[in-house]
Design an enzyme around this catalytic site. Structure first.
Site, PDB file in Angstrom:
ATOM      1  N   HIS A 156       0.869  -1.178   0.000  1.00  0.00           N
ATOM      2  CA  HIS A 156       0.000   0.000   0.000  1.00  0.00           C
ATOM      3  C   HIS A 156       0.912   1.235   0.000  1.00  0.00           C
ATOM      4  CE1 HIS A 156      -2.706   2.985   1.925  1.00  0.00           C
ATOM      5  NE2 HIS A 156      -3.713   2.222   1.555  1.00  0.00           N
ATOM      6  N   ASP A 168       3.317  -4.630   7.986  1.00  0.00           N
ATOM      7  CA  ASP A 168       2.090  -3.840   7.942  1.00  0.00           C
ATOM      8  C   ASP A 168       0.913  -4.819   8.045  1.00  0.00           C
ATOM      9  OD1 ASP A 168      -0.223  -2.597   7.119  1.00  0.00           O
ATOM     10  OD2 ASP A 168       0.659  -1.613   5.371  1.00  0.00           O
ATOM     11  N   GLN A 212      -4.285  -5.205   6.815  1.00  0.00           N
ATOM     12  CA  GLN A 212      -5.272  -6.080   6.165  1.00  0.00           C
ATOM     13  C   GLN A 212      -5.300  -7.479   6.775  1.00  0.00           C
ATOM     14  OE1 GLN A 212      -7.578  -5.255   4.038  1.00  0.00           O
ATOM     15  NE2 GLN A 212      -6.864  -3.177   3.668  1.00  0.00           N
ATOM     16  N   LYS A 241      -9.990  -1.246  10.718  1.00  0.00           N
ATOM     17  CA  LYS A 241     -10.094  -2.412   9.834  1.00  0.00           C
ATOM     18  C   LYS A 241     -10.699  -3.588  10.592  1.00  0.00           C
ATOM     19  CE  LYS A 241      -7.349  -0.637   6.486  1.00  0.00           C
ATOM     20  NZ  LYS A 241      -7.908  -0.033   5.287  1.00  0.00           N
ATOM     21  N   CYS A 253      -4.797   2.471  -3.664  1.00  0.00           N
ATOM     22  CA  CYS A 253      -3.541   2.968  -3.056  1.00  0.00           C
ATOM     23  C   CYS A 253      -2.418   1.955  -3.224  1.00  0.00           C
ATOM     24  CB  CYS A 253      -3.712   3.312  -1.576  1.00  0.00           C
ATOM     25  SG  CYS A 253      -4.985   4.524  -1.252  1.00  0.00           S
TER      26      CYS A 253
HETATM   27  N1  7TS Z   1      -1.587  -0.593   4.814  1.00  0.00           N
HETATM   28  C1  7TS Z   1      -2.498  -1.384   4.217  1.00  0.00           C
HETATM   29  C2  7TS Z   1      -2.093  -2.758   3.792  1.00  0.00           C
HETATM   30  C3  7TS Z   1      -3.790  -0.892   4.017  1.00  0.00           C
HETATM   31  O1  7TS Z   1      -4.688  -1.675   3.423  1.00  0.00           O
HETATM   32  C4  7TS Z   1      -4.124   0.419   4.436  1.00  0.00           C
HETATM   33  C5  7TS Z   1      -5.480   1.005   4.169  1.00  0.00           C
HETATM   34  C6  7TS Z   1      -3.148   1.171   5.084  1.00  0.00           C
HETATM   35  C7  7TS Z   1      -1.888   0.638   5.231  1.00  0.00           C
HETATM   36  C8  7TS Z   1      -3.428   2.534   5.612  1.00  0.00           C
HETATM   37  O2  7TS Z   1      -4.233   2.443   6.748  1.00  0.00           O
HETATM   38  P1  7TS Z   1      -4.726   3.772   7.493  1.00  0.00           P
HETATM   39  O3  7TS Z   1      -5.690   3.262   8.520  1.00  0.00           O
HETATM   40  O4  7TS Z   1      -3.542   4.424   8.084  1.00  0.00           O
HETATM   41  O5  7TS Z   1      -5.381   4.598   6.426  1.00  0.00           O
HETATM   42  N2  7TS Z   1      -6.129   0.434   3.060  1.00  0.00           N
HETATM   43  C9  7TS Z   1      -7.227   0.896   2.419  1.00  0.00           C
HETATM   44  C10 7TS Z   1      -7.806   0.226   1.348  1.00  0.00           C
HETATM   45  O6  7TS Z   1      -7.412  -0.844   0.912  1.00  0.00           O
HETATM   46  N3  7TS Z   1      -8.852   0.928   0.912  1.00  0.00           N
HETATM   47  O7  7TS Z   1      -8.973   2.036   1.655  1.00  0.00           O
HETATM   48  C11 7TS Z   1      -7.951   2.042   2.612  1.00  0.00           C
END
Ligand code: 7TS
Length: 404
Positions: A121, A198, A201, A224, A362
């Site tokens: 991501h 990370d 997911q 999530k 992303c």
């Molecule tokens: N890493 C992964 C693997 C992710 O899927 C996401 C968000 C992030 C980092 C960032 O997370 P945040 O909570 O700091 O924003 N992924 C997604 C997605 O797949 N669609 O919208 C956000």
């Protein structure tokens, strides 16, 4: 076993109508929905406890501090972490990664090497590029294969005594691939490199044991996994967190301040400057309680059935291509239909009350690899049903017919 009727009654939003139709929420990889058990905790916080933490002698502040620190311990236990001070509350995965990347500028010199995977991501790419710009370190990439897995032989060849850090997601957000992080961690450690995983997911589907994994840093976001947005965590090995400099300066993260010199607070407070998302932290703990009450084995088993059912049904659609058809994946299906833009399919699904994400998710390098502008991504959760999948497949069929 999943008691789907009971579970669905926990999520008020699932009874919403969208465009006159029952909502089908298949955008769980972007953010999960929130059960009333977690919503109640947030309401209760602002109704009974609201005050600033770690600083007041008064009763409200003590109670709020207590609830916040109890949530930290819940997170510690959930991830099987030795000490609660190794759990740093952050605004989410993105901030956790930036915190580590920013601190590492102290340790890197030019020509040091960092290894990243092709499946990341953007939030696990850009902070490291910024770090490389600052330090002169070099970013190397583990390539991916057509089936959506990482090319591990190239990874082994990239490793050397110059490798300082490896960062990889536990599960790809765009394809659902579960990466072999155990192997990555063992091999990286043979060269003395540290590993950041990370887990954004992975955590909605898998309960990782961070001590058993022997991972150096692990990050995730509460939203999530049925928690609120704007809160997440950074786990780090004790010695690494101690050696990493603070990310932000301010209140709460200091021990003493004079105009000549400031000394920093102990862990975890060294990394928690300013008033945090207190209700969010407490609700993060409640979200883990909720997920554990259902059980991660039950969640994984049920979601896998949903995934297989949906994959088999979608494959019957003329011109469909599913990206990342690997054995070990979470309940995510990224697909396109020949000759149709993913955005157009997403728009028709929306008119029919079905929420999916379309675009590059992303993860532009993955889209570049497949030479496509994006995909339609349906991502399932344990509160979704087979009937919803039937509606979704019917809607995709309808969209395909309309748009061809
Ligand atoms: N890493 C992964 C693997 C992710 O899927 C996401 C968000 C992030 C980092 C960032 O997370 P945040 O909570 O700091 O924003 N992924 C997604 C997605 O797949 N669609 O919208 C956000």
């Amino acid at each position: 076993m999943i008691d789907i009727k009971k579970i669905r009654s926990d999520f008020p939003i699932l009874s919403r109508k969208i465009n006159g139709k029952d909502l089908v929420y298949f955008d769980n990889a972007a953010t999960s929905q929130t059960p009333k058990q977690v919503i109640d905790v947030i309401v209760d916080y602002y109704t009974r406890l609201n005050s600033n933490i770690h600083r007041g002698v008064h009763k409200l502040s003590q109670e709020a501090t207590d609830a916040y620190e109890k949530a930290r311990v819940k997170i510690q236990k959930h991830f099987n972490v030795a000490k609660s001070c190794q759990i740093i509350f952050t605004a989410g995965t993105t901030e956790s990664i930036n915190l580590v990347a920013s601190g590492y500028s102290k340790f890197l010199k030019s020509d040091d090497e960092l290894i990243i995977s092709a499946l990341e991501h953007h939030s696990n790419i850009v902070p490291w590029q910024m770090l490389c710009e600052k330090t002169g370190a070099i970013l190397k990439v583990i390539p991916m294969s057509l089936d959506g897995t990482l090319d591990m032989n190239t990874f082994y060849n990239l490793l050397s005594s110059k490798t300082k850090l490896v960062f990889v997601n536990h599960v790809s957000n765009a394809l659902g691939t579960v990466n072999p992080i155990e192997d990555i961690i063992i091999k990286a450690h043979e060269y003395g490199a540290k590993v950041l995983v990370d887990g954004a997911q992975a955590c909605p589907h898998i309960k990782p044991d961070l001590q058993a994994l022997d991972v150096d840093f692990y990050v995730t976001s509460a939203h999530k996994l049925c928690g609120p947005t704007g809160v997440g965590m950074l786990y780090g090995k004790l010695e690494l967190l101690k050696s990493l400099p603070p990310y932000q300066g301010g209140g709460e993260m200091i021990s003493t301040v004079t105009f000549e010199k400031t000394t920093y607070a102990d862990l975890p407070h060294k990394f928690e400057a300013g008033t945090p998302n207190i209700a969010g932290g407490i609700a993060f703990g409640a979200a883990l309680d909720y997920m554990n009450s259902i059980g991660f084995d039950n969640i994984a088993e049920y979601e896998n059935e949903l995934l297989n059912y949906a994959t088999n049904a979608l494959k019957k659609i003329d011109g469909i291509k599913i990206y990342g058809e690997v054995k070990n994946k979470t309940a995510v299906i990224s697909f396109n239909i020949k000759g149709i833009h993913p955005y157009d399919i997403g728009s028709i699904l929306d008119q029919l009350g079905i929420a999916v994400r379309t675009g590059h998710h992303c993860a532009q390098p993955i889209m570049d690899f497949f030479a496509i502008p994006g995909t339609v991504r349906a991502s399932f959760s344990f509160y979704n049903t087979f009937v919803e999948i039937d509606r979704f497949v019917e809607a995709v069929n309808k969209a395909a017919t309309m748009l061809k």
